[in-house]
Design a protein around this motif. Sequence first.
Motif, PDB file in Angstrom:
ATOM      1  N   LEU A   6       1.634  -4.024   2.748  1.00 28.67           N
ATOM      2  CA  LEU A   6       2.758  -3.097   2.679  1.00 28.67           C
ATOM      3  C   LEU A   6       2.691  -2.096   3.820  1.00 28.67           C
ATOM      4  O   LEU A   6       1.622  -1.599   4.170  1.00 28.67           O
ATOM      5  N   LEU A   7       3.846  -1.815   4.389  1.00 29.78           N
ATOM      6  CA  LEU A   7       3.933  -0.774   5.396  1.00 29.78           C
ATOM      7  C   LEU A   7       3.823   0.576   4.708  1.00 29.78           C
ATOM      8  O   LEU A   7       4.376   0.792   3.624  1.00 29.78           O
ATOM      9  N   SER A   8       3.110   1.485   5.313  1.00 22.03           N
ATOM     10  CA  SER A   8       2.979   2.824   4.747  1.00 22.03           C
ATOM     11  C   SER A   8       4.351   3.464   4.571  1.00 22.03           C
ATOM     12  O   SER A   8       5.197   3.391   5.477  1.00 22.03           O
ATOM     13  N   PRO A   9       4.620   4.085   3.429  1.00 25.58           N
ATOM     14  CA  PRO A   9       5.892   4.784   3.253  1.00 25.58           C
ATOM     15  C   PRO A   9       6.035   5.966   4.198  1.00 25.58           C
ATOM     16  O   PRO A   9       7.126   6.517   4.348  1.00 25.58           O
ATOM     17  N   TYR A  10       4.941   6.342   4.846  1.00 19.19           N
ATOM     18  CA  TYR A  10       4.958   7.475   5.770  1.00 19.19           C
ATOM     19  C   TYR A  10       4.825   7.020   7.223  1.00 19.19           C
ATOM     20  O   TYR A  10       4.656   7.851   8.120  1.00 19.19           O
ATOM     21  N   ALA A  11       4.917   5.716   7.451  1.00 19.22           N
ATOM     22  CA  ALA A  11       4.639   5.161   8.777  1.00 19.22           C
ATOM     23  C   ALA A  11       5.554   5.735   9.855  1.00 19.22           C
ATOM     24  O   ALA A  11       5.091   6.093  10.950  1.00 19.22           O
ATOM     25  N   ALA A  12       6.848   5.822   9.576  1.00 19.56           N
ATOM     26  CA  ALA A  12       7.786   6.300  10.596  1.00 19.56           C
ATOM     27  C   ALA A  12       7.496   7.745  10.969  1.00 19.56           C
ATOM     28  O   ALA A  12       7.511   8.119  12.155  1.00 19.56           O
ATOM     29  N   LEU A  13       7.214   8.572   9.967  1.00 18.27           N
ATOM     30  CA  LEU A  13       6.923   9.976  10.229  1.00 18.27           C
ATOM     31  C   LEU A  13       5.613  10.128  10.991  1.00 18.27           C
ATOM     32  O   LEU A  13       5.514  10.922  11.940  1.00 18.27           O
ATOM     33  N   ILE A  14       4.599   9.372  10.608  1.00 24.93           N
ATOM     34  CA  ILE A  14       3.307   9.436  11.295  1.00 24.93           C
ATOM     35  C   ILE A  14       3.456   8.964  12.740  1.00 24.93           C
ATOM     36  O   ILE A  14       2.859   9.549  13.664  1.00 24.93           O
ATOM     37  N   ALA A  15       4.268   7.929  12.967  1.00 24.86           N
ATOM     38  CA  ALA A  15       4.455   7.403  14.316  1.00 24.86           C
ATOM     39  C   ALA A  15       5.092   8.437  15.241  1.00 24.86           C
ATOM     40  O   ALA A  15       4.883   8.396  16.462  1.00 24.86           O
ATOM     41  N   ARG A  16       5.868   9.346  14.684  1.00 26.03           N
ATOM     42  CA  ARG A  16       6.525  10.380  15.497  1.00 26.03           C
ATOM     43  C   ARG A  16       5.633  11.603  15.706  1.00 26.03           C
ATOM     44  O   ARG A  16       6.024  12.553  16.393  1.00 26.03           O
ATOM     45  N   PRO A 200       4.229   6.304 -10.839  1.00 29.89           N
ATOM     46  CA  PRO A 200       4.824   5.136 -11.496  1.00 29.89           C
ATOM     47  C   PRO A 200       5.496   4.188 -10.499  1.00 29.89           C
ATOM     48  O   PRO A 200       5.928   3.099 -10.887  1.00 29.89           O
ATOM     49  N   ASP A 201       5.586   4.589  -9.231  1.00 27.71           N
ATOM     50  CA  ASP A 201       6.225   3.775  -8.195  1.00 27.71           C
ATOM     51  C   ASP A 201       5.307   2.597  -7.869  1.00 27.71           C
ATOM     52  O   ASP A 201       4.229   2.758  -7.283  1.00 27.71           O
ATOM     53  N   ARG A 202       5.734   1.389  -8.230  1.00 23.10           N
ATOM     54  CA  ARG A 202       4.865   0.217  -8.077  1.00 23.10           C
ATOM     55  C   ARG A 202       4.536  -0.068  -6.617  1.00 23.10           C
ATOM     56  O   ARG A 202       3.406  -0.439  -6.283  1.00 23.10           O
ATOM     57  N   ALA A 203       5.516   0.093  -5.738  1.00 29.86           N
ATOM     58  CA  ALA A 203       5.259  -0.155  -4.318  1.00 29.86           C
ATOM     59  C   ALA A 203       4.266   0.850  -3.759  1.00 29.86           C
ATOM     60  O   ALA A 203       3.363   0.497  -2.986  1.00 29.86           O
ATOM     61  N   LEU A 204       4.397   2.108  -4.151  1.00 31.02           N
ATOM     62  CA  LEU A 204       3.466   3.125  -3.678  1.00 31.02           C
ATOM     63  C   LEU A 204       2.071   2.875  -4.239  1.00 31.02           C
ATOM     64  O   LEU A 204       1.072   3.023  -3.523  1.00 31.02           O
ATOM     65  N   ARG A 205       1.991   2.482  -5.502  1.00 32.45           N
ATOM     66  CA  ARG A 205       0.692   2.167  -6.095  1.00 32.45           C
ATOM     67  C   ARG A 205       0.010   1.043  -5.317  1.00 32.45           C
ATOM     68  O   ARG A 205      -1.185   1.134  -4.998  1.00 32.45           O
ATOM     69  N   ARG A 206       0.776  -0.003  -5.019  1.00 34.85           N
ATOM     70  CA  ARG A 206       0.182  -1.139  -4.308  1.00 34.85           C
ATOM     71  C   ARG A 206      -0.290  -0.702  -2.916  1.00 34.85           C
ATOM     72  O   ARG A 206      -1.372  -1.091  -2.472  1.00 34.85           O
ATOM     73  N   TRP A 207       0.517   0.126  -2.237  1.00 36.35           N
ATOM     74  CA  TRP A 207       0.110   0.585  -0.911  1.00 36.35           C
ATOM     75  C   TRP A 207      -1.165   1.427  -0.995  1.00 36.35           C
ATOM     76  O   TRP A 207      -2.067   1.286  -0.154  1.00 36.35           O
TER      77      TRP A 207
END
Length: 312
Positions: A6-16, A200-207
């Motif tokens: 999974l791509l980090s949910p914060y990837a775009a912000l971190i990249a900037r 409870p966010d399944r995608a965030l949990r998996r990441w």
Amino acid sequence: MAHEPLLSPYAALIARTPVTRAALTVRGGRAHLWRYGPDDAREHMVLLHGFRGDHHGLEPIVAHLLRAHPDLRVTVPDLPGFGASPPLPGVPHDVAGYAAWARVLLRKLAPGGDAVLAGHSFGSVVAAATTAAPGVPLARRLVLVNPIPRRPLSGRDTLSVGATAVLHALAGVLPEEAGTSLLRHPALTRVASIAMVRTPDRALRRWIHEEHGRYFAGFATRASLLESFRASITASVRDSAAGIDVPTLLIGGARDDLARVGDQRALAARFRDARLRLIPGVGHLTHYETPAEVAEEIATFLAADRAPAAAV
């Protein structure tokens, strides 16, 4: 079938977020550190990660903080024995050893004592011990994220902490290769990750589980890991709180099993000048689950430091 990472949910912000890597010799060891934000920033924060972490885990907080506070520079070192930083030669990896290392690091990074020192989890214990040292203050403010309010072996989760201690003790008596493999076993990492996650966010949990899988085993040697583990279960911020004179911000999770709300409030009361902010619905992983909220609290704390005094 294996899942795609999974791509980090914060990837775009971190990249900037602008970042440069550097290294310094500190107490005979090479400290690798990451500098985020502009070099000519008006303010400087040094942020210490927790046990088994490295700078990666704090990037979501840093990225959110710099978006809200662009005139800040944040330096995040990998603690000795973790990430890219090798263990300290001939120095115990306990709270006293890490605090002595952090004091030298602060003198190199901010010789005027004008930086803000911050720490997450075990990093909060080290940051507090560093700030409580006698003499001229090395930092003007202190921020503790998910602070450890009491020694884990003395808390209500003694059974689970004790079981973890038994596993680490076993890893210490096994042959080197077998002991190191046990400490790096993915199953142990996943159990620890599941125990701490609250979203409870399944995608965030998996990441989060994947992130722990990538970095939780990133320690240098079995010996340094076992020393730092012992420190992490036998020390707390409480040990240093009464000796801290600088304004302090505590940011905790309202569902943190390692730091129950009552214990966090009791800890805040031990400081001369401290405020506690509790983030609802999150536990010990505020840096992964609620980094924007953590950054907002830090930004507010720093802004109060810059606010003009009220007219008399």
